[in-house]
Every structure is written in C-alpha cells, then in structure tokens.
Design a protein around this motif. Structure first.
Motif, PDB file in Angstrom:
ATOM      1  N   ALA A 229      17.108 -39.294 -75.911  1.00 50.45           N
ATOM      2  CA  ALA A 229      16.887 -40.432 -75.023  1.00 50.45           C
ATOM      3  C   ALA A 229      15.420 -40.860 -75.076  1.00 50.45           C
ATOM      4  CB  ALA A 229      17.279 -40.064 -73.587  1.00 50.45           C
ATOM      5  N   PHE A 230      14.534 -39.876 -75.143  1.00 54.13           N
ATOM      6  CA  PHE A 230      13.107 -40.193 -75.287  1.00 54.13           C
ATOM      7  C   PHE A 230      12.838 -40.850 -76.638  1.00 54.13           C
ATOM      8  CE2 PHE A 230       8.837 -39.054 -76.735  1.00 54.13           C
ATOM      9  CZ  PHE A 230       8.068 -39.545 -75.686  1.00 54.13           C
ATOM     10  N   LEU A 231      13.441 -40.321 -77.710  1.00 53.71           N
ATOM     11  CA  LEU A 231      13.233 -40.902 -79.032  1.00 53.71           C
ATOM     12  C   LEU A 231      13.702 -42.349 -79.097  1.00 53.71           C
ATOM     13  CD1 LEU A 231      14.251 -38.049 -81.519  1.00 53.71           C
ATOM     14  CD2 LEU A 231      11.979 -38.637 -80.663  1.00 53.71           C
ATOM     15  N   ALA A 232      14.774 -42.657 -78.367  1.00 50.59           N
ATOM     16  CA  ALA A 232      15.292 -44.024 -78.371  1.00 50.59           C
ATOM     17  C   ALA A 232      14.418 -44.967 -77.556  1.00 50.59           C
ATOM     18  CB  ALA A 232      16.725 -44.037 -77.826  1.00 50.59           C
ATOM     19  N   GLY A 233      13.860 -44.491 -76.455  1.00 50.33           N
ATOM     20  CA  GLY A 233      13.120 -45.364 -75.550  1.00 50.33           C
ATOM     21  C   GLY A 233      11.635 -45.461 -75.800  1.00 50.33           C
ATOM     22  N   ALA A 234      11.013 -44.367 -76.250  1.00 47.08           N
ATOM     23  CA  ALA A 234       9.555 -44.334 -76.346  1.00 47.08           C
ATOM     24  C   ALA A 234       8.984 -45.332 -77.358  1.00 47.08           C
ATOM     25  CB  ALA A 234       9.084 -42.908 -76.659  1.00 47.08           C
ATOM     26  N   PRO A 235       9.558 -45.506 -78.555  1.00 49.50           N
ATOM     27  CA  PRO A 235       8.966 -46.497 -79.468  1.00 49.50           C
ATOM     28  C   PRO A 235       8.996 -47.912 -78.888  1.00 49.50           C
ATOM     29  CG  PRO A 235      10.437 -45.034 -80.665  1.00 49.50           C
ATOM     30  CD  PRO A 235      10.645 -44.752 -79.210  1.00 49.50           C
ATOM     31  N   TYR A 236      10.091 -48.286 -78.241  1.00 52.70           N
ATOM     32  CA  TYR A 236      10.184 -49.615 -77.623  1.00 52.70           C
ATOM     33  C   TYR A 236       9.144 -49.774 -76.519  1.00 52.70           C
ATOM     34  CZ  TYR A 236      12.086 -53.482 -74.874  1.00 52.70           C
ATOM     35  OH  TYR A 236      12.232 -54.651 -74.179  1.00 52.70           O
ATOM     36  N   ILE A 237       9.007 -48.728 -75.702  1.00 54.44           N
ATOM     37  CA  ILE A 237       8.052 -48.793 -74.599  1.00 54.44           C
ATOM     38  C   ILE A 237       6.624 -48.897 -75.122  1.00 54.44           C
ATOM     39  CG2 ILE A 237       7.040 -47.459 -72.692  1.00 54.44           C
ATOM     40  CD1 ILE A 237       9.886 -46.335 -72.207  1.00 54.44           C
ATOM     41  N   MET A 238       6.299 -48.063 -76.094  1.00 55.89           N
ATOM     42  CA  MET A 238       4.929 -48.038 -76.612  1.00 55.89           C
ATOM     43  C   MET A 238       4.570 -49.307 -77.385  1.00 55.89           C
ATOM     44  SD  MET A 238       2.883 -45.463 -75.976  1.00 55.89           S
ATOM     45  CE  MET A 238       1.827 -45.373 -77.429  1.00 55.89           C
ATOM     46  N   ILE A 239       5.449 -49.706 -78.314  1.00 62.09           N
ATOM     47  CA  ILE A 239       5.101 -50.770 -79.252  1.00 62.09           C
ATOM     48  C   ILE A 239       5.389 -52.157 -78.690  1.00 62.09           C
ATOM     49  CG2 ILE A 239       5.574 -51.693 -81.566  1.00 62.09           C
ATOM     50  CD1 ILE A 239       6.182 -48.757 -82.394  1.00 62.09           C
ATOM     51  N   GLU A 240       6.531 -52.309 -78.002  1.00 61.86           N
ATOM     52  CA  GLU A 240       6.919 -53.627 -77.508  1.00 61.86           C
ATOM     53  C   GLU A 240       6.374 -53.917 -76.105  1.00 61.86           C
ATOM     54  OE1 GLU A 240       8.519 -55.952 -79.333  1.00 61.86           O
ATOM     55  OE2 GLU A 240       8.268 -54.529 -80.975  1.00 61.86           O
ATOM     56  N   ALA A 359      22.859 -45.488 -74.549  1.00 59.72           N
ATOM     57  CA  ALA A 359      22.651 -45.735 -73.125  1.00 59.72           C
ATOM     58  C   ALA A 359      21.243 -46.264 -72.858  1.00 59.72           C
ATOM     59  CB  ALA A 359      22.891 -44.452 -72.329  1.00 59.72           C
ATOM     60  N   VAL A 360      20.248 -45.684 -73.521  1.00 65.36           N
ATOM     61  CA  VAL A 360      18.873 -46.148 -73.333  1.00 65.36           C
ATOM     62  C   VAL A 360      18.727 -47.581 -73.840  1.00 65.36           C
ATOM     63  CG1 VAL A 360      16.484 -45.813 -74.056  1.00 65.36           C
ATOM     64  CG2 VAL A 360      17.850 -43.853 -73.359  1.00 65.36           C
ATOM     65  N   GLY A 361      19.319 -47.876 -75.000  1.00 64.84           N
ATOM     66  CA  GLY A 361      19.238 -49.233 -75.533  1.00 64.84           C
ATOM     67  C   GLY A 361      19.928 -50.249 -74.647  1.00 64.84           C
ATOM     68  N   PHE A 362      21.041 -49.852 -74.049  1.00 63.17           N
ATOM     69  CA  PHE A 362      21.778 -50.773 -73.181  1.00 63.17           C
ATOM     70  C   PHE A 362      21.058 -51.018 -71.862  1.00 63.17           C
ATOM     71  CE2 PHE A 362      24.999 -51.488 -69.853  1.00 63.17           C
ATOM     72  CZ  PHE A 362      25.611 -52.627 -70.349  1.00 63.17           C
ATOM     73  N   LEU A 363      20.414 -49.973 -71.325  1.00 62.73           N
ATOM     74  CA  LEU A 363      19.813 -50.067 -69.997  1.00 62.73           C
ATOM     75  C   LEU A 363      18.341 -50.460 -70.016  1.00 62.73           C
ATOM     76  CD1 LEU A 363      21.342 -46.802 -68.432  1.00 62.73           C
ATOM     77  CD2 LEU A 363      22.078 -49.171 -68.015  1.00 62.73           C
ATOM     78  N   LYS A 364      17.728 -50.559 -71.189  1.00 63.19           N
ATOM     79  CA  LYS A 364      16.274 -50.730 -71.259  1.00 63.19           C
ATOM     80  C   LYS A 364      15.805 -51.922 -70.426  1.00 63.19           C
ATOM     81  CE  LYS A 364      15.916 -53.641 -75.409  1.00 63.19           C
ATOM     82  NZ  LYS A 364      17.319 -53.949 -75.602  1.00 63.19           N
ATOM     83  N   VAL A 372      14.185 -42.653 -68.222  1.00 68.12           N
ATOM     84  CA  VAL A 372      14.129 -41.490 -67.345  1.00 68.12           C
ATOM     85  C   VAL A 372      15.495 -41.220 -66.721  1.00 68.12           C
ATOM     86  CG1 VAL A 372      13.127 -40.571 -65.219  1.00 68.12           C
ATOM     87  CG2 VAL A 372      11.665 -41.721 -66.889  1.00 68.12           C
ATOM     88  N   ALA A 373      16.212 -42.270 -66.345  1.00 68.80           N
ATOM     89  CA  ALA A 373      17.526 -42.093 -65.725  1.00 68.80           C
ATOM     90  C   ALA A 373      18.493 -41.399 -66.683  1.00 68.80           C
ATOM     91  CB  ALA A 373      18.084 -43.445 -65.285  1.00 68.80           C
ATOM     92  N   VAL A 374      18.499 -41.819 -67.946  1.00 68.06           N
ATOM     93  CA  VAL A 374      19.378 -41.182 -68.930  1.00 68.06           C
ATOM     94  C   VAL A 374      18.958 -39.732 -69.149  1.00 68.06           C
ATOM     95  CG1 VAL A 374      20.172 -41.257 -71.322  1.00 68.06           C
ATOM     96  CG2 VAL A 374      19.870 -43.383 -70.053  1.00 68.06           C
TER      97      VAL A 374
END
Length: 407
Positions: A229-240, A359-364, A372-374
């Motif tokens: 879940a972190f791997l899916a969300g962290a690049p989007y959070i950091m870069i985008e 789930a992370v991609g859908f809820l981002k 964090v929720a996932v």
C-alpha cells in the motif's frame, strides 16, 4: 527433517535469486508517475504496471512450487530466470503502455521463481527455527537491493529515461542465470509426483485446511499488503502532490529499507532463542505502531516527506522482524509440500498486496490519509490472522504453546 546429505547452497546465490523479483518491482517505481506523460494515459492505467506485476508474481508462485517438488529446484529456477530476462527485454522495448504492462507480467512470472525457490531451498536444508534465522539473514542482506533500487531507478529515469531500469534488471538477471547455471546445486531429493490441476488443488486444499498454515500465511500476506500500500501511494504523493523529483523518492526509500534490514537483523539473532511465534506477534505490533504514528501525523495536518517516510521506517522494521518467522512457520507445517507451501504463501502475499495497491489507487486523494487507511486495515487483519494461528492450536490439542515455542 532435511536430509543430512543435502549441502546448503552459497548464501550469496540465495540472496541474488530472492532479490530479483523485489529489485524489478522497486527499481521501476520512480518511473511510474512519468509513464502517464510518456504514454498519454492516466495514473490508474499506468499503475497496472505495478498491480499486474504483483498478480503475475502471485499466480506464478502457484506453479513453481509444485514443479520444483516434482522436477527439482535447480532446473525450475533456471527456467524462471530465463523467463525474467525475456520479460525485462519486452518491457524495455515496449512502444505502448499495454505492451509495457504485458512485459511486466512476463517479467513477474519469471522473477517469482527465485522468491519461491529461495524459501523452499532453505527449508530443504534447515530445520524450522534455523530456517527462520537463515531467511532473516537472507532478507536482511537482500534488502540492500530493494533499498538501492528506487534510488538507482530514480537516477536512471532522470538521466536516461524509463527504459534504463528495465535494461539494468535484464543485465542483472542474465548474470544471475549464468551464476546459477555454474554454481547452484540441487537440494530436493524427495521428489513428489507432478499433481496436475486436480492434484495441485488437493495439495493446496490440504494446506489451506491447516489453521496454523493459514494463520501464519495470512499474517504474512496482510503484513506484505501494508508495505505494498505504501509502494502504491508514496510515489504519487511524493512526485505528483509534493512535487519532489523521482531521485529524491529513491533516496528516501533507502531509509525504509534500512528499517527493514534492522528488523531482519533482530529476527536473525533472536529466531532460535525466542521462537517464531513471539517474533511474528512482535513484528505485527511494531507495524501497528508505525501506521498509527503516520496516521496521527496526517490527522495533525503534517503533510511532508518526513511525516510519511519516518513512520514507514518503523513499519518496515516490523515487517523485517515478523515476516521471516511467519514464512518459516508457514512452510514448515508440512515439509512434504514445502515447495507448494512456499508457492501458496507467495500467492497469498502478492494477491493481497495487489488488492491493496488497487485500493490505494482508487481512494487516493490530496494527502496521505487514503494510503494510511489501507495500511491500517491490512495491519489489523494481520493481527487477526495471527490470532487464528495461535488460538486454533490451543483448541486442537487443549494446550497453550509454551513460551518460546514455534507452533
């Protein structure tokens, strides 16, 4: 009991074959947001290069386990590494996002061979608590590759483009294939008949009917889901969202891998003395602590790289502490089916991990709280799974496992 005549393979080979799958996964992550612009697609489609990679690893592991139980670890390992090299080449040459995703699936189907067979080889030559200790040393040492991979991938992406990371892992896979061809010996001398689809289902059904296997396997799977879940969300959070360069994401990921290596080191030192059962619980509780800290910082309005990566170091330490012991406990339930157990365990890890990435991609959203929720749901389910493994053992024989035992 592993046969006394089986000679343990060099630990460096076990590290290399086990590292290939995570290396290919992590080195690609800094390039993920950029694929949206390169292929004129959306983030959800680009993220399929991550999600379907995990799906490929999940289903591939169901195949390699029984095949290695029947034909031996060495020939199946060499075949899988060859598929990995082909998949890496296909991905590097892909002219479209669809073909890139297809190459990633082929890459995953090959890369998972080392993940399955590394665990099975360790189980071939060591008893359970010694296997847990050895697995911890292997994963601690191989954590260097996933630690450096995002940093390498970030710089390769900035300097040479997204294809460079695939060419890098292609070269690495080719070197490991030649190394295994020259040095890897067979460790499975108790061959099982090739089961066929029906037989595979029977073998997997036998494992799934074991509450101890299911409890430890699901604990490991949901622990893995926290990380993915972190791997899916962290690049989007950091870069985008935070507008940081891919190279910075890669550099910060080294801290996460250092936390994982620390947990592995502690597990390796304590596995035989303390026992797998206690260390699995300890790892899950450390995971929970890290996710709570990350969530608390988010609720307090902290939205920065440090508020994400520093708590993730705690989570990674918990992963490193608990996962080698959970794996060793699960694949030791039925030594006759060690390869199949390793494959089924890997399937559960990667399929549950893939669900967490979706789930992370859908809820981002516009901060870290969806991620964090996932992660929180996954860590709570890992604790429930641990409770299943322990409580069913108590109901089955009427006793409570003694402190330090590894049920």
């Amino acid at each position: 009991m592993p046969p006394a005549a089986v000679r343990p393979p060099p630990i460096a080979i076990l590290i290399a074959i086990t590292a290939i799958g995570p290396l290919a996964l992590n080195i690609f992550l800094p390039s993920l947001p950029g694929l949206v612009r390169v292929f004129h697609t959306d983030y959800g489609t680009a993220q399929l290069a991550l999600t379907l990679y995990l799906v490929g690893i999940a289903f591939g592991q169901l195949i390699y386990g029984p095949l290695s139980d029947r034909f031996g670890r060495r020939p199946v390992l060499l075949a899988g590494l060859g598929v990995f090299v082909i998949g890496s080449l296909l991905a590097a040459l892909a002219p479209s996002i669809g073909l890139l995703i297809g190459g990633r699936v082929v890459q995953a189907l090959g890369g998972c061979a080392g993940m399955v067979l590394g665990r099975a080889i360790v189980r071939d030559v060591y008893e359970r608590d010694k296997a847990a200790s050895t697995l911890a040393y292997i994963t601690m040492a191989m954590a260097v590759a996933p630690a450096l991979a995002p940093a390498i991938g970030g710089f390769l992406d900035v300097w040479f483009g997204w294809q460079a990371s695939f060419l890098f892992v292609l070269a690495f896979g080719a070197v490991v294939w030649v190394w295994c061809l020259a040095s890897a010996r067979e460790t499975n001398f108790q061959r099982q008949p090739l089961p066929g689809l029906r037989g595979m289902a029977v073998g997997y059904g036998e494992l799934l009917r074991s509450p101890v296997f299911l409890g430890y396997a699901l604990n490991t799977a949901f622990t893995t889901a926290v990380f993915f879940a972190f791997l899916a969300g962290a690049p989007y959070i950091m870069i985008e969202l935070l507008k940081r360069p891919a190279s910075e994401y890669g550099a910060l990921f080294i801290l996460v891998s250092a936390g994982y290596a620390l947990g592995n080191f502690i597990a390796a030192r304590l596995a035989v003395k303390v026992g797998a059962r206690r260390l699995v619980l300890a790892g899950s509780l450390v995971n929970l602590t890290g996710v709570l800290v990350m969530g608390g910082l988010g609720l307090a309005g902290e939205f920065s790289a440090s508020s994400i990566f520093l708590p993730m170091c705690i989570v990674a330490a918990g992963n490193g502490l608990g996962m080698p012991n959970g794996i060793a406990a699960a694949i030791s339930v039925n030594p006759r089916l060690a390869g199949s157990a390793s494959g089924l365990l890997g399937f559960l890890q990667m399929s549950v991990g893939a669900v967490s990435t979706v789930a992370v991609g859908f809820l981002k959203g516009d901060d870290q709280m969806a991620m964090v929720a996932v992660m929180m749901v996954a860590v709570l389910l890992s604790l429930l799974a641990y409770g299943l493994a322990v409580s069913v053992r108590v109901r089955a024989d009427g006793t409570v496992p003694a402190p330090g035992t590894t049920d």
